[in-house]
Design an enzyme around this catalytic site. Structure first.
Site, PDB file in Angstrom:
ATOM      1  N   GLY A 121       1.053  -1.022   0.020  1.00 28.05           N
ATOM      2  CA  GLY A 121      -0.107   0.066   0.094  1.00 28.05           C
ATOM      3  C   GLY A 121       0.738   1.411  -0.013  1.00 28.05           C
ATOM      4  O   GLY A 121       0.482   2.180  -0.722  1.00 28.05           O
ATOM      5  N   GLN A 129       0.057   7.372   4.739  1.00 29.08           N
ATOM      6  CA  GLN A 129       0.155   7.050   3.462  1.00 29.08           C
ATOM      7  C   GLN A 129      -0.595   8.211   2.435  1.00 29.08           C
ATOM      8  O   GLN A 129       0.001   8.609   1.559  1.00 29.08           O
ATOM      9  CB  GLN A 129      -0.356   5.587   2.904  1.00 29.08           C
ATOM     10  N   ASP A 178      -0.162  -1.140  12.987  1.00 27.58           N
ATOM     11  CA  ASP A 178       0.416  -2.403  12.547  1.00 27.58           C
ATOM     12  C   ASP A 178       0.783  -3.408  13.585  1.00 27.58           C
ATOM     13  O   ASP A 178       0.838  -4.388  13.304  1.00 27.58           O
ATOM     14  CB  ASP A 178       1.701  -1.979  11.910  1.00 27.58           C
ATOM     15  N   LYS A 230      -6.575  -3.454   5.785  1.00 26.60           N
ATOM     16  CA  LYS A 230      -5.186  -3.651   5.584  1.00 26.60           C
ATOM     17  C   LYS A 230      -4.818  -4.496   4.692  1.00 26.60           C
ATOM     18  O   LYS A 230      -5.905  -5.052   3.885  1.00 26.60           O
ATOM     19  CB  LYS A 230      -4.499  -3.797   7.072  1.00 26.60           C
ATOM     20  N   ARG A 253      -8.324  -7.313   8.912  1.00 28.01           N
ATOM     21  CA  ARG A 253      -7.334  -7.600  10.047  1.00 28.01           C
ATOM     22  C   ARG A 253      -8.327  -8.234  11.238  1.00 28.01           C
ATOM     23  O   ARG A 253      -8.239  -8.995  12.001  1.00 28.01           O
ATOM     24  CB  ARG A 253      -6.279  -7.074  10.540  1.00 28.01           C
TER      25      ARG A 253
HETATM   26  C1  S3P Z   1       2.371   3.189   6.503  1.00 28.94           C
HETATM   27  C2  S3P Z   1       1.306   3.707   6.983  1.00 28.94           C
HETATM   28  C3  S3P Z   1       0.462   2.926   7.663  1.00 28.94           C
HETATM   29  C4  S3P Z   1       0.716   1.484   8.043  1.00 28.94           C
HETATM   30  C5  S3P Z   1       1.430   1.052   6.638  1.00 28.94           C
HETATM   31  C6  S3P Z   1       2.753   1.655   6.403  1.00 28.94           C
HETATM   32  C7  S3P Z   1       3.407   4.044   6.008  1.00 28.94           C
HETATM   33  O1  S3P Z   1      -0.736   2.679   6.613  1.00 28.94           O
HETATM   34  O2  S3P Z   1      -0.214   0.529   8.311  1.00 28.94           O
HETATM   35  O3  S3P Z   1       2.126  -0.230   7.186  1.00 28.94           O
HETATM   36  O4  S3P Z   1       4.483   3.664   5.611  1.00 28.94           O
HETATM   37  O5  S3P Z   1       3.181   5.181   5.686  1.00 28.94           O
HETATM   38  P1  S3P Z   1      -2.081   3.943   6.675  1.00 28.94           P
HETATM   39  O6  S3P Z   1      -1.183   5.045   6.315  1.00 28.94           O
HETATM   40  O7  S3P Z   1      -2.843   3.576   5.718  1.00 28.94           O
HETATM   41  O8  S3P Z   1      -2.558   4.079   8.001  1.00 28.94           O
END
Ligand code: S3P
Length: 425
Positions: free
Chosen positions: A92, A166, A311, A338, A342
Protein backbone atom coordinates in the site's frame (compact mmCIF):
# COMPACT_ATOMS: atom_id res chain seq x y z
CA UNK A 1 2.84 -24.00 5.68
CA UNK A 2 5.05 -23.45 8.72
CA UNK A 3 5.02 -25.44 11.93
CA UNK A 4 5.94 -23.73 15.22
CA UNK A 5 6.84 -25.73 18.33
CA UNK A 6 6.05 -24.66 21.88
CA UNK A 7 8.87 -22.41 23.11
CA UNK A 8 10.08 -22.48 26.72
CA UNK A 9 12.10 -19.28 26.71
CA UNK A 10 13.88 -16.91 24.36
CA UNK A 11 17.30 -15.43 25.02
CA UNK A 12 19.91 -13.46 23.15
CA UNK A 13 20.66 -10.55 20.89
CA UNK A 14 18.71 -9.66 17.76
CA UNK A 15 19.65 -7.46 14.80
CA UNK A 16 16.75 -6.62 12.49
CA UNK A 17 16.83 -5.02 9.07
CA UNK A 18 15.78 -1.40 8.59
CA UNK A 19 12.33 -0.03 9.22
CA UNK A 20 10.02 -0.67 6.27
CA UNK A 21 8.30 2.73 6.30
CA UNK A 22 11.60 4.64 6.45
CA UNK A 23 13.19 2.38 3.80
CA UNK A 24 10.33 2.95 1.32
CA UNK A 25 10.80 6.68 1.70
CA UNK A 26 14.61 6.49 1.53
CA UNK A 27 14.31 4.57 -1.77
CA UNK A 28 11.75 7.00 -3.20
CA UNK A 29 13.56 10.17 -2.13
CA UNK A 30 16.95 8.95 -3.36
CA UNK A 31 15.32 8.03 -6.68
CA UNK A 32 13.92 11.59 -6.91
CA UNK A 33 17.21 13.27 -5.98
CA UNK A 34 19.68 14.33 -8.67
CA UNK A 35 22.71 12.06 -8.19
CA UNK A 36 24.00 9.32 -5.94
CA UNK A 37 22.58 8.45 -2.51
CA UNK A 38 23.47 5.62 -0.13
CA UNK A 39 20.99 3.69 2.02
CA UNK A 40 22.46 1.51 4.78
CA UNK A 41 20.52 -1.17 6.67
CA UNK A 42 17.71 -0.93 4.14
CA UNK A 43 14.70 -3.17 4.82
CA UNK A 44 15.02 -6.56 3.12
CA UNK A 45 11.25 -6.83 2.78
CA UNK A 46 9.35 -7.79 -0.38
CA UNK A 47 7.40 -4.53 0.00
CA UNK A 48 10.53 -2.38 -0.31
CA UNK A 49 11.64 -4.51 -3.28
CA UNK A 50 8.32 -3.54 -4.91
CA UNK A 51 9.23 0.13 -4.46
CA UNK A 52 12.72 -0.46 -5.91
CA UNK A 53 11.23 -2.29 -8.92
CA UNK A 54 8.86 0.60 -9.65
CA UNK A 55 11.64 3.19 -9.58
CA UNK A 56 13.86 1.00 -11.78
CA UNK A 57 11.08 1.18 -14.35
CA UNK A 58 11.21 4.97 -14.00
CA UNK A 59 14.89 4.93 -15.00
CA UNK A 60 16.70 4.87 -11.63
CA UNK A 61 19.66 2.62 -10.88
CA UNK A 62 19.96 0.56 -7.67
CA UNK A 63 23.20 -1.25 -6.81
CA UNK A 64 22.32 -3.62 -3.97
CA UNK A 65 25.10 -5.02 -1.82
CA UNK A 66 23.65 -6.91 1.16
CA UNK A 67 21.72 -4.37 3.20
CA UNK A 68 23.38 -1.40 1.50
CA UNK A 69 22.01 0.24 -1.64
CA UNK A 70 23.67 2.82 -3.87
CA UNK A 71 20.96 4.71 -5.73
CA UNK A 72 21.39 6.87 -8.83
CA UNK A 73 18.42 9.23 -8.80
CA UNK A 74 16.97 11.17 -11.73
CA UNK A 75 16.43 14.68 -10.30
CA UNK A 76 13.43 17.00 -10.55
CA UNK A 77 10.97 15.66 -13.18
CA UNK A 78 13.79 13.51 -14.58
CA UNK A 79 11.99 10.15 -14.48
CA UNK A 80 11.64 8.20 -17.73
CA UNK A 81 8.16 7.19 -18.91
CA UNK A 82 7.77 3.56 -17.78
CA UNK A 83 7.46 1.02 -20.59
CA UNK A 84 5.05 -1.15 -18.58
CA UNK A 85 2.64 -0.87 -15.67
CA UNK A 86 4.21 -0.16 -12.28
CA UNK A 87 3.49 -3.22 -10.12
CA UNK A 88 3.31 -2.38 -6.40
CA UNK A 89 2.89 -6.03 -5.29
CA UNK A 90 1.33 -6.21 -1.82
CA UNK A 91 2.51 -2.75 -0.80
CA UNK A 92 0.00 0.00 0.00
CA UNK A 93 2.84 2.41 0.80
CA UNK A 94 4.36 1.89 -2.67
CA UNK A 95 1.06 2.36 -4.53
CA UNK A 96 -0.15 5.36 -2.56
CA UNK A 97 3.10 7.32 -2.21
CA UNK A 98 4.16 6.78 -5.83
CA UNK A 99 0.75 8.08 -6.95
CA UNK A 100 1.60 11.44 -5.34
CA UNK A 101 4.96 11.58 -7.15
CA UNK A 102 3.58 10.46 -10.53
CA UNK A 103 0.71 12.97 -10.39
CA UNK A 104 3.33 15.69 -10.98
CA UNK A 105 5.12 14.05 -13.97
CA UNK A 106 4.73 14.75 -17.68
CA UNK A 107 3.91 11.19 -18.72
CA UNK A 108 1.16 8.64 -18.30
CA UNK A 109 1.55 5.79 -15.80
CA UNK A 110 -0.51 2.87 -14.54
CA UNK A 111 -0.15 1.38 -11.05
CA UNK A 112 -1.22 -2.19 -10.33
CA UNK A 113 -0.82 -4.59 -7.42
CA UNK A 114 -1.50 -8.12 -6.20
CA UNK A 115 -4.94 -9.49 -5.32
CA UNK A 116 -4.93 -8.06 -1.78
CA UNK A 117 -3.69 -4.59 -2.78
CA UNK A 118 -6.21 -4.55 -5.65
CA UNK A 119 -9.02 -4.61 -3.09
CA UNK A 120 -7.72 -1.81 -0.88
CA UNK A 121 -9.24 1.70 -0.95
CA UNK A 122 -7.51 4.20 -3.23
CA UNK A 123 -10.19 6.95 -3.28
CA UNK A 124 -8.55 8.33 -0.14
CA UNK A 125 -5.56 9.44 -2.29
CA UNK A 126 -7.34 9.95 -5.61
CA UNK A 127 -9.67 12.61 -4.19
CA UNK A 128 -7.08 14.92 -2.59
CA UNK A 129 -4.72 14.53 -5.57
CA UNK A 130 -7.60 15.52 -7.89
CA UNK A 131 -8.09 18.64 -5.75
CA UNK A 132 -4.46 19.44 -6.61
CA UNK A 133 -5.38 19.25 -10.32
CA UNK A 134 -3.98 15.75 -10.92
CA UNK A 135 -5.52 13.66 -13.69
CA UNK A 136 -5.73 10.49 -11.61
CA UNK A 137 -8.37 7.80 -11.53
CA UNK A 138 -8.96 4.46 -9.86
CA UNK A 139 -11.52 1.95 -11.17
CA UNK A 140 -15.24 2.29 -10.38
CA UNK A 141 -14.81 0.48 -7.04
CA UNK A 142 -12.16 3.02 -6.01
CA UNK A 143 -9.39 0.41 -6.24
CA UNK A 144 -6.35 -0.37 -8.44
CA UNK A 145 -5.40 0.00 -11.21
CA UNK A 146 -4.67 3.70 -10.84
CA UNK A 147 -4.16 5.60 -14.08
CA UNK A 148 -2.33 8.92 -13.97
CA UNK A 149 -2.07 11.28 -16.95
CA UNK A 150 -0.08 14.51 -17.29
CA UNK A 151 -1.86 17.57 -15.82
CA UNK A 152 -1.15 20.99 -14.38
CA UNK A 153 -1.06 20.64 -10.61
CA UNK A 154 -1.66 23.35 -8.04
CA UNK A 155 -1.05 23.74 -4.29
CA UNK A 156 -3.70 22.74 -1.72
CA UNK A 157 -4.80 23.62 1.76
CA UNK A 158 -6.18 20.23 2.82
CA UNK A 159 -7.50 18.76 6.05
CA UNK A 160 -6.85 14.99 6.11
CA UNK A 161 -10.07 12.95 6.13
CA UNK A 162 -8.44 9.67 7.28
CA UNK A 163 -5.68 9.28 9.90
CA UNK A 164 -3.25 7.80 7.37
CA UNK A 165 0.44 8.50 6.83
CA UNK A 166 0.15 7.06 3.33
CA UNK A 167 -2.53 9.59 2.35
CA UNK A 168 -0.64 12.44 4.02
CA UNK A 169 2.58 11.43 2.24
CA UNK A 170 0.94 11.08 -1.20
CA UNK A 171 -0.26 14.71 -0.98
CA UNK A 172 3.07 15.96 0.37
CA UNK A 173 5.02 14.19 -2.38
CA UNK A 174 2.89 15.85 -5.04
CA UNK A 175 3.19 19.22 -3.24
CA UNK A 176 7.00 19.26 -3.31
CA UNK A 177 6.84 19.61 -7.11
CA UNK A 178 5.32 23.13 -6.79
CA UNK A 179 7.00 26.46 -6.03
CA UNK A 180 3.94 27.66 -4.07
CA UNK A 181 3.45 26.19 -0.62
CA UNK A 182 0.76 23.60 0.22
CA UNK A 183 -0.60 23.13 3.74
CA UNK A 184 -1.86 19.78 5.01
CA UNK A 185 -3.69 19.65 8.33
CA UNK A 186 -3.53 16.47 10.38
CA UNK A 187 -5.88 16.09 13.35
CA UNK A 188 -4.68 12.72 14.65
CA UNK A 189 -0.90 12.19 14.51
CA UNK A 190 0.34 9.42 12.19
CA UNK A 191 3.90 8.32 11.40
CA UNK A 192 5.96 11.35 10.38
CA UNK A 193 8.91 9.86 8.46
CA UNK A 194 8.09 11.83 5.30
CA UNK A 195 8.12 15.10 7.23
CA UNK A 196 11.40 14.20 8.96
CA UNK A 197 13.27 13.00 5.88
CA UNK A 198 12.16 15.99 3.79
CA UNK A 199 12.68 18.47 6.62
CA UNK A 200 9.13 19.82 6.36
CA UNK A 201 8.01 22.68 8.58
CA UNK A 202 5.23 21.69 10.98
CA UNK A 203 3.16 23.79 13.37
CA UNK A 204 0.79 22.77 16.15
CA UNK A 205 -2.50 24.69 15.94
CA UNK A 206 -6.07 24.39 17.31
CA UNK A 207 -7.10 22.71 14.06
CA UNK A 208 -4.33 20.09 14.30
CA UNK A 209 -0.74 19.88 13.04
CA UNK A 210 -0.13 22.00 9.94
CA UNK A 211 2.51 20.59 7.58
CA UNK A 212 4.00 22.88 4.92
CA UNK A 213 5.54 21.60 1.69
CA UNK A 214 6.90 23.15 -1.51
CA UNK A 215 9.70 22.63 -4.03
CA UNK A 216 12.18 23.93 -1.40
CA UNK A 217 11.74 20.49 0.21
CA UNK A 218 12.47 18.46 -2.95
CA UNK A 219 15.10 15.86 -1.94
CA UNK A 220 18.84 16.26 -2.58
CA UNK A 221 21.19 13.24 -2.65
CA UNK A 222 21.81 11.91 0.90
CA UNK A 223 23.24 9.08 2.96
CA UNK A 224 21.13 7.34 5.58
CA UNK A 225 21.41 4.46 8.03
CA UNK A 226 17.91 3.14 8.55
CA UNK A 227 17.14 2.13 12.16
CA UNK A 228 15.76 -1.38 12.68
CA UNK A 229 12.05 -2.01 12.23
CA UNK A 230 10.02 -1.59 15.44
CA UNK A 231 7.02 -3.32 13.81
CA UNK A 232 9.14 -6.45 13.17
CA UNK A 233 10.62 -6.13 16.68
CA UNK A 234 7.13 -6.20 18.23
CA UNK A 235 6.69 -9.95 17.52
CA UNK A 236 9.90 -10.78 19.42
CA UNK A 237 9.10 -8.33 22.23
CA UNK A 238 5.76 -10.06 22.89
CA UNK A 239 7.28 -13.56 22.71
CA UNK A 240 9.93 -12.55 25.29
CA UNK A 241 7.36 -10.92 27.60
CA UNK A 242 5.01 -13.89 27.63
CA UNK A 243 7.52 -16.79 27.90
CA UNK A 244 9.17 -17.55 31.26
CA UNK A 245 12.89 -16.88 31.98
CA UNK A 246 13.33 -14.85 28.81
CA UNK A 247 15.57 -11.86 28.14
CA UNK A 248 16.38 -10.44 24.73
CA UNK A 249 18.02 -7.30 23.42
CA UNK A 250 17.06 -5.92 20.02
CA UNK A 251 19.70 -3.53 18.70
CA UNK A 252 19.24 -0.07 17.26
CA UNK A 253 15.45 -0.08 16.91
CA UNK A 254 13.55 2.89 15.45
CA UNK A 255 12.03 4.81 18.38
CA UNK A 256 10.29 7.58 16.46
CA UNK A 257 7.53 8.89 18.76
CA UNK A 258 4.85 8.19 16.14
CA UNK A 259 5.77 4.47 16.23
CA UNK A 260 6.52 3.63 19.88
CA UNK A 261 2.88 3.18 20.95
CA UNK A 262 3.45 -0.58 21.05
CA UNK A 263 6.16 -0.17 23.71
CA UNK A 264 3.98 2.28 25.66
CA UNK A 265 0.96 -0.08 25.65
CA UNK A 266 3.00 -3.19 26.53
CA UNK A 267 4.70 -1.28 29.38
CA UNK A 268 1.30 -0.15 30.69
CA UNK A 269 0.26 -3.80 30.57
CA UNK A 270 3.18 -4.49 32.94
CA UNK A 271 5.84 -5.38 30.38
CA UNK A 272 9.44 -4.90 31.51
CA UNK A 273 10.95 -3.16 28.49
CA UNK A 274 14.07 -1.03 28.86
CA UNK A 275 15.65 1.30 26.33
CA UNK A 276 19.46 1.54 26.24
CA UNK A 277 21.96 3.51 24.13
CA UNK A 278 19.31 5.94 22.95
CA UNK A 279 20.55 8.26 20.21
CA UNK A 280 19.53 10.15 17.10
CA UNK A 281 20.58 8.75 13.73
CA UNK A 282 19.72 10.29 10.34
CA UNK A 283 17.08 12.44 12.11
CA UNK A 284 15.31 9.47 13.72
CA UNK A 285 15.52 8.38 17.39
CA UNK A 286 16.88 4.87 17.91
CA UNK A 287 17.92 2.66 20.82
CA UNK A 288 18.47 -0.90 22.01
CA UNK A 289 15.30 -2.51 23.37
CA UNK A 290 15.80 -4.96 26.25
CA UNK A 291 12.83 -7.15 27.17
CA UNK A 292 12.28 -9.45 30.18
CA UNK A 293 9.55 -12.03 30.89
CA UNK A 294 6.71 -10.19 32.62
CA UNK A 295 3.28 -10.67 34.15
CA UNK A 296 0.84 -8.77 31.97
CA UNK A 297 -2.62 -7.37 32.64
CA UNK A 298 -5.02 -5.97 30.05
CA UNK A 299 -5.67 -2.24 29.97
CA UNK A 300 -8.10 0.00 28.17
CA UNK A 301 -6.46 1.13 24.92
CA UNK A 302 -7.18 4.82 24.19
CA UNK A 303 -8.59 5.93 20.82
CA UNK A 304 -5.82 8.49 20.11
CA UNK A 305 -3.07 5.87 20.18
CA UNK A 306 -4.67 3.62 17.52
CA UNK A 307 -2.88 5.11 14.44
CA UNK A 308 0.43 4.78 16.34
CA UNK A 309 -0.11 1.04 17.02
CA UNK A 310 -2.17 0.14 13.93
CA UNK A 311 0.37 -2.36 12.53
CA UNK A 312 1.07 -3.91 15.93
CA UNK A 313 -2.53 -4.61 17.01
CA UNK A 314 -2.38 -8.26 15.86
CA UNK A 315 0.60 -9.03 18.10
CA UNK A 316 -0.63 -6.84 20.99
CA UNK A 317 -3.84 -8.92 20.89
CA UNK A 318 -1.74 -12.10 21.20
CA UNK A 319 -0.06 -10.59 24.28
CA UNK A 320 -3.55 -9.77 25.60
CA UNK A 321 -4.56 -13.45 25.58
CA UNK A 322 -1.86 -14.17 28.17
CA UNK A 323 -2.61 -11.10 30.27
CA UNK A 324 -4.98 -10.88 33.24
CA UNK A 325 -8.51 -9.83 32.24
CA UNK A 326 -10.05 -9.65 28.77
CA UNK A 327 -8.30 -8.07 25.80
CA UNK A 328 -10.45 -5.49 24.04
CA UNK A 329 -9.75 -3.16 21.14
CA UNK A 330 -12.13 -0.71 19.49
CA UNK A 331 -11.90 2.47 17.36
CA UNK A 332 -9.74 0.45 14.98
CA UNK A 333 -11.93 0.19 11.88
CA UNK A 334 -8.88 0.87 9.67
CA UNK A 335 -7.83 -2.72 10.42
CA UNK A 336 -10.55 -3.81 7.99
CA UNK A 337 -8.67 -2.29 5.03
CA UNK A 338 -5.13 -3.53 5.69
CA UNK A 339 -3.38 -6.40 3.84
CA UNK A 340 -6.40 -8.47 4.90
CA UNK A 341 -9.52 -7.54 6.88
CA UNK A 342 -7.46 -7.88 10.04
CA UNK A 343 -10.45 -7.83 12.41
CA UNK A 344 -11.92 -10.82 10.57
CA UNK A 345 -8.54 -12.59 10.16
CA UNK A 346 -7.75 -12.17 13.86
CA UNK A 347 -11.21 -13.17 15.11
CA UNK A 348 -11.38 -16.28 12.90
CA UNK A 349 -7.96 -17.46 14.05
CA UNK A 350 -8.66 -16.68 17.72
CA UNK A 351 -11.82 -18.81 17.52
CA UNK A 352 -9.68 -21.63 16.07
CA UNK A 353 -7.36 -21.19 19.07
CA UNK A 354 -10.31 -21.96 21.37
CA UNK A 355 -11.00 -18.43 22.59
CA UNK A 356 -14.38 -16.76 22.99
CA UNK A 357 -14.47 -13.85 20.57
CA UNK A 358 -16.85 -10.94 20.28
CA UNK A 359 -16.38 -9.11 16.98
CA UNK A 360 -17.34 -5.43 16.55
CA UNK A 361 -17.30 -3.29 13.43
CA UNK A 362 -14.21 -1.49 14.76
CA UNK A 363 -12.52 -4.13 16.93
CA UNK A 364 -13.06 -7.22 19.07
CA UNK A 365 -12.93 -8.61 22.62
CA UNK A 366 -11.30 -11.88 23.65
CA UNK A 367 -11.94 -14.10 26.67
CA UNK A 368 -11.17 -17.66 27.74
CA UNK A 369 -7.92 -19.58 27.35
CA UNK A 370 -6.17 -21.13 24.37
CA UNK A 371 -6.75 -24.80 23.65
CA UNK A 372 -4.16 -27.54 24.11
CA UNK A 373 -4.67 -28.91 20.61
CA UNK A 374 -2.29 -28.22 17.75
CA UNK A 375 -4.22 -25.66 15.70
CA UNK A 376 -3.89 -24.84 12.00
CA UNK A 377 -4.06 -21.06 11.56
CA UNK A 378 -4.58 -19.16 8.32
CA UNK A 379 -2.37 -16.22 7.33
CA UNK A 380 -4.95 -14.87 4.85
CA UNK A 381 -1.88 -13.86 2.81
CA UNK A 382 -1.21 -11.13 5.40
CA UNK A 383 2.35 -10.94 6.79
CA UNK A 384 1.42 -9.55 10.20
CA UNK A 385 -1.34 -12.13 10.68
CA UNK A 386 1.14 -14.89 9.72
CA UNK A 387 3.74 -13.75 12.27
CA UNK A 388 1.21 -13.01 15.04
CA UNK A 389 -0.12 -16.57 14.80
CA UNK A 390 3.42 -17.93 14.49
CA UNK A 391 4.04 -16.34 17.91
CA UNK A 392 0.72 -17.61 19.31
CA UNK A 393 1.61 -21.13 18.08
CA UNK A 394 4.89 -20.96 20.03
CA UNK A 395 2.90 -20.11 23.16
CA UNK A 396 0.48 -23.06 22.86
CA UNK A 397 1.05 -26.36 24.64
CA UNK A 398 1.30 -28.41 21.45
CA UNK A 399 2.48 -25.67 19.12
CA UNK A 400 0.64 -24.75 15.94
CA UNK A 401 0.82 -24.44 12.19
CA UNK A 402 0.38 -21.34 10.02
CA UNK A 403 -0.85 -21.91 6.49
CA UNK A 404 0.71 -19.83 3.72
CA UNK A 405 3.33 -18.48 6.13
CA UNK A 406 5.65 -17.36 3.27
CA UNK A 407 3.80 -14.04 3.08
CA UNK A 408 5.79 -13.03 6.23
CA UNK A 409 8.47 -12.02 3.70
CA UNK A 410 6.37 -8.97 2.86
CA UNK A 411 7.98 -7.37 5.93
CA UNK A 412 10.47 -9.87 7.41
CA UNK A 413 11.80 -12.76 5.28
CA UNK A 414 14.18 -13.68 8.15
CA UNK A 415 11.49 -14.27 10.79
CA UNK A 416 11.84 -18.07 11.12
CA UNK A 417 15.67 -17.98 11.09
CA UNK A 418 15.67 -15.24 13.76
CA UNK A 419 13.22 -17.22 15.92
CA UNK A 420 15.39 -20.34 15.64
CA UNK A 421 18.44 -18.37 16.85
CA UNK A 422 16.71 -17.12 19.99
CA UNK A 423 14.37 -19.91 21.10
CA UNK A 424 14.91 -22.64 23.66
CA UNK A 425 12.49 -25.56 23.29
C1 S3P B 1 2.50 3.19 6.48
C2 S3P B 1 1.37 3.73 7.02
C3 S3P B 1 0.30 2.94 7.63
C4 S3P B 1 0.77 1.54 7.99
C5 S3P B 1 1.54 0.91 6.87
C6 S3P B 1 2.76 1.74 6.53
C7 S3P B 1 3.51 4.09 5.88
O1 S3P B 1 -0.79 2.83 6.74
O2 S3P B 1 -0.33 0.72 8.35
O3 S3P B 1 1.96 -0.39 7.24
O4 S3P B 1 4.66 3.67 5.64
O5 S3P B 1 3.17 5.25 5.63
P1 S3P B 1 -1.93 3.97 6.65
O6 S3P B 1 -1.28 5.21 6.27
O7 S3P B 1 -2.89 3.50 5.60
O8 S3P B 1 -2.56 3.99 8.01
Amino acid sequence: MQKFKKVNSIKGELFLRGDKSISHRAVMFSAMADGISVIRNCSGSEDVSSTINCFEKLGCKFEINGDQIKVTGKGFKGFAKPKTELYAGNSGTTARLISGILSAQNFESVITGDESLSQRPMKRIVEPLKLMGADISANEKGTLPIIIKPAVIKPVNYKLQVASAQVKSAILLCAIHLDEESVIIEQTPTRNHTEKLLNLKTQTTNEGTKIYASRKNYPQPFEITVPSDISSAAFFIVLALVTKDSEIIIRNVSLNETRTGVIKILRQMGGMIEIENEKEESGERTGDVRVYSSRLKNISIPKEIIPNIIDEIPIIAVAGIFAEGNFKIDNAKELRVKESDRIKSLCTNFIKAGLTVEEFEDGFELSGTVSNEEVMFESYGDHRIAMAFGVLSMLMKNGGVVNDFECAGVSNPQFVAQINNLCNY
